[in-house]
Scaffold this active site. Structure first.
Site, PDB file in Angstrom:
ATOM      1  N   TYR A   1      13.020 -21.695  -5.048  1.00  0.00           N
ATOM      2  CA  TYR A   1      14.459 -21.306  -5.688  1.00  0.00           C
ATOM      3  C   TYR A   1      15.610 -21.276  -4.712  1.00  0.00           C
ATOM      4  O   TYR A   1      16.741 -21.275  -5.045  1.00  0.00           O
ATOM      5  CB  TYR A   1      14.396 -20.675  -7.018  1.00  0.00           C
TER       6      TYR A   1
ATOM      7  N   LYS B   1      -1.514 -21.825  -5.673  1.00  0.00           N
ATOM      8  CA  LYS B   1      -1.853 -23.344  -5.085  1.00  0.00           C
ATOM      9  C   LYS B   1      -2.638 -22.986  -3.772  1.00  0.00           C
ATOM     10  O   LYS B   1      -2.354 -23.586  -2.712  1.00  0.00           O
ATOM     11  CB  LYS B   1      -0.800 -24.169  -5.197  1.00  0.00           C
TER      12      LYS B   1
ATOM     13  N   ASP C   1      -2.871 -25.592 -11.373  1.00  0.00           N
ATOM     14  CA  ASP C   1      -2.988 -26.766 -12.259  1.00  0.00           C
ATOM     15  C   ASP C   1      -4.173 -26.502 -13.178  1.00  0.00           C
ATOM     16  O   ASP C   1      -4.153 -26.680 -14.491  1.00  0.00           O
ATOM     17  CB  ASP C   1      -3.754 -27.925 -11.458  1.00  0.00           C
TER      18      ASP C   1
ATOM     19  N   ASP D   1       7.085 -21.393 -19.954  1.00  0.00           N
ATOM     20  CA  ASP D   1       7.579 -22.368 -21.092  1.00  0.00           C
ATOM     21  C   ASP D   1       6.356 -22.762 -21.902  1.00  0.00           C
ATOM     22  O   ASP D   1       6.230 -22.683 -22.957  1.00  0.00           O
ATOM     23  CB  ASP D   1       8.174 -23.515 -20.461  1.00  0.00           C
TER      24      ASP D   1
HETATM   25  C1  IPM Z   1      14.461 -19.852 -17.037  1.00  0.00           C
HETATM   26  C2  IPM Z   1      15.355 -21.371 -16.625  1.00  0.00           C
HETATM   27  C3  IPM Z   1      16.117 -21.198 -15.512  1.00  0.00           C
HETATM   28  C4  IPM Z   1      15.108 -20.900 -14.305  1.00  0.00           C
HETATM   29  C5  IPM Z   1      17.153 -22.097 -14.926  1.00  0.00           C
HETATM   30  C6  IPM Z   1      18.178 -22.202 -16.229  1.00  0.00           C
HETATM   31  C7  IPM Z   1      17.768 -22.008 -13.862  1.00  0.00           C
HETATM   32  O1  IPM Z   1      14.633 -22.230 -16.801  1.00  0.00           O
HETATM   33  O2  IPM Z   1      15.049 -18.791 -16.803  1.00  0.00           O
HETATM   34  O3  IPM Z   1      13.329 -20.059 -17.082  1.00  0.00           O
HETATM   35  O4  IPM Z   1      14.707 -22.074 -13.796  1.00  0.00           O
HETATM   36  O5  IPM Z   1      14.535 -20.176 -13.704  1.00  0.00           O
HETATM   37 MG    MG Z   2      12.706 -22.023 -17.460  1.00  0.00          MG
END
Ligand code: IPM
Ligand code: MG
Length: 359
Positions: free
Chosen positions: A141, A192, A224, A252
């Site tokens: 990131y 990984k 994975d 997620d």
């Molecule tokens: C999260 C979101 C953020 C990330 C985005 C909105 C930049 O998906 O907090 O998980 O990727 O960290």
């Molecule tokens: Mg996210």
């Protein structure tokens, strides 16, 4: 000592759910004697609208001077076409980075009352309680160099850099081991390492930090496989530690296991215990302004804030108990209502406050 809180309502449903969380803060202050003060500031698209910047300088200064930051959600379709630096997500990334919030705690808990909401079989998820510890200020990131360049032959090339320094791995490892010590003392590090050198280093450092936490059982999974195990048998996990991008994805998945992303809070902490607290879900522009969003993830974020940044554990327990009571009483917002009978954001918030006032 007064606990100073910066509040960033943000965009979409952000202001609606923050309104309910503020009622909880007010109740804690007025009825439970907590010395809290708070101030709101624009952030995300609201920052762009107010000051042409998703993280206006005054908003950042307010956050840096506060013990904790409570954030609603950012983003919306009207901001998607802005130059990259002005997009709401950039504001979020800059806030994480400016405050050095490297340790992101994302619980995935299945509330007993909502067992049917998961897309997995109830027996696979009943009692699920996982904590994902995501590295939040490094990795791909933020790695340099990054960009999109045009090659000599006119073709364009996009590139990002995945890098971790030993010190960055070490501090997130300590954070993960400490989290495991407060829970069931099992930590799974996800990498990984069969392909990436940076993962090899990650694994080596986790192994060396492990010697300082002999009670914690450390295991490793490739990402994975980890993603597969998360949906195959999620209850095998206690604490999962991983890099910024793997953590983005796996958190997620883990949230979806609970079937109620509207219920899950998160904490992003720095080395001083300062933290940013926000629901895991996004700004949900499609339902913004309708008064139907679930405020519980934000209210539970208040509980995490009380526990991790303000040292008010008893109050944190009370807020969580109030949420449980409210769910037990049968109230459901639309996202978690099995049948059509859903209450509004405000009704849900008021019910939690009523429960909290009586505790
Ligand atoms: C999260 C979101 C953020 C990330 C985005 C909105 C930049 O998906 O907090 O998980 O990727 O960290
Ligand atoms: Mg996210």
């Amino acid at each position: 000592m007064t606990h100073k809180i910066a509040i960033l309502p943000g965009d979409g449903i952000g202001p609606e759910i923050i309104r309910e969380a503020v009622k909880v803060l007010t109740c804690l202050r007025d009825q439970h004697g907590l010395d809290l003060s708070w101030q709101e500031a624009p952030f995300g698209g609201a920052g762009v609208d107010a000051a042409g910047d998703p993280l206006p300088a005054e908003s950042l200064a307010l956050c840096q001077q506060s013990a904790a930051v409570l954030c609603g959600a950012v983003g919306g379709p009207q901001y998607d076409k802005l130059p990259r630096e002005q997009r709401p997500e950039r504001g979020l990334l800059r806030l994480r980075s400016s405050m050095d919030l490297f340790s992101n705690l994302r619980p995935a808990i299945l509330f007993e009352e909502l067992a049917d909401a998961s897309s997995l079989k109830p027996e696979l998820v009943a009692g699920l309680d996982i904590m994902i510890v995501r590295e939040l200020t490094g990795g791909i990131y933020f790695g340099q160099p990054r960009g999109i360049e045009t090659l000599e032959n006119g073709e364009r090339r996009g590139f990002n850099t995945l890098e971790y320094r030993e010190s960055e791995i070490k501090r997130i490892a300590h954070s993960a081991f400490r989290t495991a010590m407060q829970r069931n003392k099992r930590l799974c590090s996800v990498d990984k390492a069969n392909v990436l050198e940076v993962s090899e280093l990650w694994r080596e450092i986790f192994e060396s930090v492990a010697t300082e936490y002999p009670e914690v059982e450390l295991s490793h999974l490739y990402v994975d496989n980890a993603s597969m195990q998360l949906v195959r048998a999620p209850k095998q996990f206690d604490v999962v530690a991983t890099t910024n991008m793997f953590g983005d994805i796996l958190s997620d998945t883990a949230a979806m296991l609970t079937g109620s992303i509207g219920m899950l809070p998160s904490a992003s902490l720095n080395a001083d215990g300062q933290g940013m607290y926000e629901p895991i879900h996004g700004s949900a522009p499609d339902i913004a302004g309708k008064g139907i969003a679930n405020p519980l993830a934000t209210i539970l974020s208040v509980a995490m804030m009380l526990r991790y940044s303000l040292g008010e554990n008893a109050a944190a327990d009370k807020v969580e108990a109030a949420v449980k009571q409210t769910l037990a009483s049968g109230l459901r917002t639309a996202d978690i209502a099995a049948d059509g009978d859903a209450v509004s954001t405000e009704t849900m918030g008021d019910a939690v406050v009523a429960a909290l006032a009586s505790l």
